[in-house]
Design an enzyme around this catalytic site. Sequence first.
Site, PDB file in Angstrom:
ATOM      1  N   ARG A  21      -5.915  -2.259   1.693  1.00  0.00           N
ATOM      2  CA  ARG A  21      -4.789  -3.176   1.856  1.00  0.00           C
ATOM      3  C   ARG A  21      -5.250  -4.627   1.840  1.00  0.00           C
ATOM      4  O   ARG A  21      -4.512  -5.520   1.400  1.00  0.00           O
ATOM      5  CB  ARG A  21      -4.075  -2.875   3.166  1.00  0.00           C
ATOM      6  CG  ARG A  21      -2.906  -3.790   3.478  1.00  0.00           C
ATOM      7  CD  ARG A  21      -2.489  -3.661   4.920  1.00  0.00           C
ATOM      8  NE  ARG A  21      -1.947  -2.352   5.223  1.00  0.00           N
ATOM      9  CZ  ARG A  21      -0.672  -2.027   5.073  1.00  0.00           C
ATOM     10  NH1 ARG A  21       0.192  -2.916   4.617  1.00  0.00           N
ATOM     11  NH2 ARG A  21      -0.256  -0.819   5.382  1.00  0.00           N
ATOM     12  N   ASN A  41      -9.346   6.777  -0.767  1.00  0.00           N
ATOM     13  CA  ASN A  41      -8.189   6.590   0.101  1.00  0.00           C
ATOM     14  C   ASN A  41      -8.644   5.910   1.382  1.00  0.00           C
ATOM     15  O   ASN A  41      -9.291   6.524   2.237  1.00  0.00           O
ATOM     16  CB  ASN A  41      -7.549   7.945   0.413  1.00  0.00           C
ATOM     17  CG  ASN A  41      -6.353   7.804   1.339  1.00  0.00           C
ATOM     18  OD1 ASN A  41      -5.777   6.729   1.486  1.00  0.00           O
ATOM     19  ND2 ASN A  41      -5.971   8.894   1.986  1.00  0.00           N
ATOM     20  N   LEU A  53       0.844  -1.192   0.000  1.00  0.00           N
ATOM     21  CA  LEU A  53       0.000   0.000   0.000  1.00  0.00           C
ATOM     22  C   LEU A  53       0.881   1.244   0.000  1.00  0.00           C
ATOM     23  O   LEU A  53       1.852   1.322   0.755  1.00  0.00           O
ATOM     24  CB  LEU A  53      -0.908   0.000   1.225  1.00  0.00           C
ATOM     25  CG  LEU A  53      -1.981   1.080   1.294  1.00  0.00           C
ATOM     26  CD1 LEU A  53      -3.082   0.800   0.289  1.00  0.00           C
ATOM     27  CD2 LEU A  53      -2.575   1.158   2.697  1.00  0.00           C
ATOM     28  N   ASP A 100       7.668   1.425   2.997  1.00  0.00           N
ATOM     29  CA  ASP A 100       8.970   1.838   3.524  1.00  0.00           C
ATOM     30  C   ASP A 100       9.562   0.801   4.468  1.00  0.00           C
ATOM     31  O   ASP A 100      10.469   1.109   5.236  1.00  0.00           O
ATOM     32  CB  ASP A 100       8.846   3.177   4.250  1.00  0.00           C
ATOM     33  CG  ASP A 100       7.864   3.120   5.408  1.00  0.00           C
ATOM     34  OD1 ASP A 100       7.173   2.101   5.529  1.00  0.00           O
ATOM     35  OD2 ASP A 100       7.805   4.083   6.184  1.00  0.00           O
ATOM     36  N   ARG A 122      -5.366   4.197  18.504  1.00  0.00           N
ATOM     37  CA  ARG A 122      -5.280   2.739  18.570  1.00  0.00           C
ATOM     38  C   ARG A 122      -5.878   2.220  19.879  1.00  0.00           C
ATOM     39  O   ARG A 122      -6.443   1.119  19.910  1.00  0.00           O
ATOM     40  CB  ARG A 122      -3.830   2.293  18.391  1.00  0.00           C
ATOM     41  CG  ARG A 122      -3.303   2.622  17.004  1.00  0.00           C
ATOM     42  CD  ARG A 122      -1.837   2.336  16.839  1.00  0.00           C
ATOM     43  NE  ARG A 122      -1.570   0.949  16.492  1.00  0.00           N
ATOM     44  CZ  ARG A 122      -1.658   0.434  15.283  1.00  0.00           C
ATOM     45  NH1 ARG A 122      -2.061   1.180  14.277  1.00  0.00           N
ATOM     46  NH2 ARG A 122      -1.362  -0.826  15.051  1.00  0.00           N
ATOM     47  N   ASP A 181      -4.491  -2.914  10.844  1.00  0.00           N
ATOM     48  CA  ASP A 181      -3.721  -4.079  11.252  1.00  0.00           C
ATOM     49  C   ASP A 181      -4.289  -4.694  12.523  1.00  0.00           C
ATOM     50  O   ASP A 181      -4.324  -5.928  12.673  1.00  0.00           O
ATOM     51  CB  ASP A 181      -2.257  -3.701  11.441  1.00  0.00           C
ATOM     52  CG  ASP A 181      -2.091  -2.440  12.272  1.00  0.00           C
ATOM     53  OD1 ASP A 181      -3.113  -1.846  12.670  1.00  0.00           O
ATOM     54  OD2 ASP A 181      -0.947  -2.034  12.531  1.00  0.00           O
ATOM     55  N   ARG A 183       4.310   8.458  -2.500  1.00  0.00           N
ATOM     56  CA  ARG A 183       5.720   8.425  -2.081  1.00  0.00           C
ATOM     57  C   ARG A 183       6.477   7.623  -3.125  1.00  0.00           C
ATOM     58  O   ARG A 183       6.820   6.463  -2.912  1.00  0.00           O
ATOM     59  CB  ARG A 183       5.865   7.807  -0.691  1.00  0.00           C
ATOM     60  CG  ARG A 183       5.138   8.583   0.382  1.00  0.00           C
ATOM     61  CD  ARG A 183       5.685   8.293   1.757  1.00  0.00           C
ATOM     62  NE  ARG A 183       5.478   6.925   2.175  1.00  0.00           N
ATOM     63  CZ  ARG A 183       5.858   6.457   3.369  1.00  0.00           C
ATOM     64  NH1 ARG A 183       6.469   7.257   4.220  1.00  0.00           N
ATOM     65  NH2 ARG A 183       5.625   5.211   3.703  1.00  0.00           N
TER      66      ARG A 183
END
EC number: 2.4.1.223
Length: 919
Positions: free
Chosen positions: A728, A723, A668, A746, A876, A833, A672
């Site tokens: 994902r 977006n 994802l 990254d 979170r 996640d 960048r």
Amino acid sequence: MTGYTMLRNGGVGNGGQPWVLRWSSRIRLTWLSFTLFIILVFFPLIAHYYLTTIDDADDAGKRIFGPRTGNELCEVKHVQDLCRIRESVSEELLQLEAKRQELNSEIAKLNLKIEACKKSIENAKQDLLQLKNVISQTEHSYKELMAQNQPKLSLPIRLLPDKDEANLPLPKSNRNCRLHNCFDYSRCPLTSGFPVYVYNSDQYPFGSSLDPLIKQAFEATVRTNVYVTENANIACVYIILVGEMQEPIMPKPTELEQQLHSLPYWRTDGHNHLIINLSRKSETQNFIYNISTGRAMIAQSTFYDVQYRPGFDMVVSPLVHAMSEPNFLEIPPQVPVKRKYLFSFQGEKIESLRSSLQEVRSFEEEIEGNAPADYDDRIITTLKAVQDSKLDFVLVEFTCKNQPKASLPTEWALCGERDDRLDLLKLSTFALIITPGDTHLLISAGCTMRLFEALEVGAIPVILGEQVQLPYHDVIRWNEAALIIPKPRITEVHFLLRSISDNDLLTMRRQGRFLWETYFSTSDNVFSTVLAIIRTRIQIPAAPIREETAVEIPHRSGKAAGTDPNMADNGDLDLGPVETEPPYASPKYLRNFTLTAMDIYRNWNSAPGPFHLFPHTPFDPVLPSEAKFLGSGTGFRPIGGGAGGSGKEFQAALGGNVPREQFTVVMLTYEREEVLMNSLERLNGLPYLNKVVVVWNSPKLPSEDLLWPDIGVPIMVVRTEKNSLNNRFLPWDEIETEAILSIDDDAHLRHDEIMFGFRVWREARDRIVGFPGRYHAWDIPHQSWLYNSNYSCELSMVLTGAAFFHKYYAYLYSYVMPQAIRDMVDEYINCEDIAMNFLVSHITRKPPIKVTSRWTFRCPGCPQALSHDDSHFHERHKCINFFVKVYGYMPLLYTQFRVDSVLFKTRLPHDKTKCFKFI
């Protein structure tokens, strides 16, 4: 003057002597020529003679012009250079001549070799031609052998309605109908896809009597079902909705029977038809009992034993939430396990056989003189005694404070309104459901309503009466979610309920919640479950669940990808066999038909855990509601056996039971480009990589002049509608492997780390296998859950920024998981996640597996990157507590287990040496 004139005139006047003058001139010219000849010819000869004879003297040293020897000549100073040049040229000529002879010799040898190679090529061509002929003959012989041993199969002939003369053997009575004698299998080939035709109720007179909410919900569900077809000529099953009906305008039984028999595809006996009677209220009548339904199947909530045909008819759940989705936040949590009341019951028994919904006289005469044993008096006495003993808090009421709901004879009527009943059940650990006193009544709408409400709020059903036929009882293992106790054991009920442990209580409550969500909660679940039961009974595989169509963004590739030595240096770790073949997908649809036809009934009775009939998944299926699980909710197992082969083949299989398998990287990204290009280049040369799917989460397309790296496998850039971090986990159709490596754009992982994680995942395919571990903790002062990212020996989550998981969970996350969770992820742009970890732990009841890395992993979720962003962790914390409310309990499980390879030789920091490491 005169003499001159005379000469010009031919000598006249001078005595006539002109010829003398001419003669003298000629004499002079001749002499002059002779003199020149002597000088030019004889003088050089004389000089030459003199020069050659002058050296005849005895003294050799006085010779000047005579021939000399070579050495003497070289002694002359101005000739020495010429001599040296002559000698070097002579040597070079000799060397060149030697080389020429040597080359000629080699040329001759090479010519001989060329001739030999030509002969060997000709021989090889002959041998190849012979081998091709042998292979062709062998293939032909194999086909002949297979043709002899296997019969030729052809698809079944599809019968059209105007030619449909099924000639099925007539049973003695319609009540003896079973699939083998009342269902036409020829209309449902295995490859048909199970087409279903649904009648439009508005086109028939009884349609005006249907409950508007039931009809509207049913029509909305039909429009979105994958099996429904508008072509009745190819249909396998025909469905007609006949209830719930409104009493004032309800047609008479004879009228309804005539209307059913006049359906265009009824074909005299109604075979391959399904009559659905859905109930929204507890007092739904059993009006189908008094009409002839022929060979049509019946699905409703009320059945008598003389009416119900096992394996043919089906008991369905009530349709309480007809046009509304259940609010998961209003459902009470599943913990604490024990509530205020040990059990509760509210109801009033209608003693008379006549009620507001009595059956016709023929039924009364049928049961007259055969009164069943009635244990209701003993039940009332025993339950009141338990209540009066005050050993436990129980609440039993056998008289309604308000007017009880109308019910069937001998049935316990419901008391009060639905909200009042739910409030009581929320305070009850167990909910008693007393079956009707008439044992001929197998199930009633009132009993199914009590069961529905108990499962909805997490009260474990305790059903008194083993003769009851619960909804979908032939495919659901109700003993894992409810207690079914014979009425004679009423005196032992209190002891039995007190003996159940808290772990078992939570397991049963969780399974009941799972069954309610999957098969009871919405009209779509009810209709899909009914179709799934019929489809599975006739052994037709399920249609594959839909995948997200990947809209590719055009991009240019060609940039040669380098190899980062830090990423590709594998040290002494063997990554397994080198793949030289192009990317290949996982074997889909490998066992669809055999699993449906062979394993389905075995799994109903013995297979543990929830399963789903996906052609994409390697897990044992049982019976889905097409996108749901069916089973205990406590885990599922991979298919045993496999194709590992012998020791050598198994070692080359990279672990697991599949010899050849690859994985897909899903990455994802959001605007960048440079970071993304660097991450893609690090994947260059990665073994077992099938494809890279880049989920472009930005509305702004990549730069047109951007050159994407060539890493040896396809790179698919997928465009998203919005977006969202949920993108994902979308099940993109471009993902052709079972294994998915979800990785941030990254994240830094070495090739050996990725391969080791892939090995571990293949041995635990139902788990999340990844690198960064996290855990949850209970905040005692605030009485809430916290998200903790500190390094610890204990973990309960593995971040999907670098983790392997099965594509199966992508379907569940996108289509099955409650929408409220995905909405929360979109709201915070965070926590996707955590949501995936909640889902997998909820399904499998297992913690994730952490794979130890060489400390090269970096991700945006690490505390080093977000140490100054407190809002990230606050969000979170909120996500975890919200997810717990949706699931009703905390599904995450702690573990100290991690998988490490001795080849990694990991150096642990001094403050982590106390952690246990299992190898």
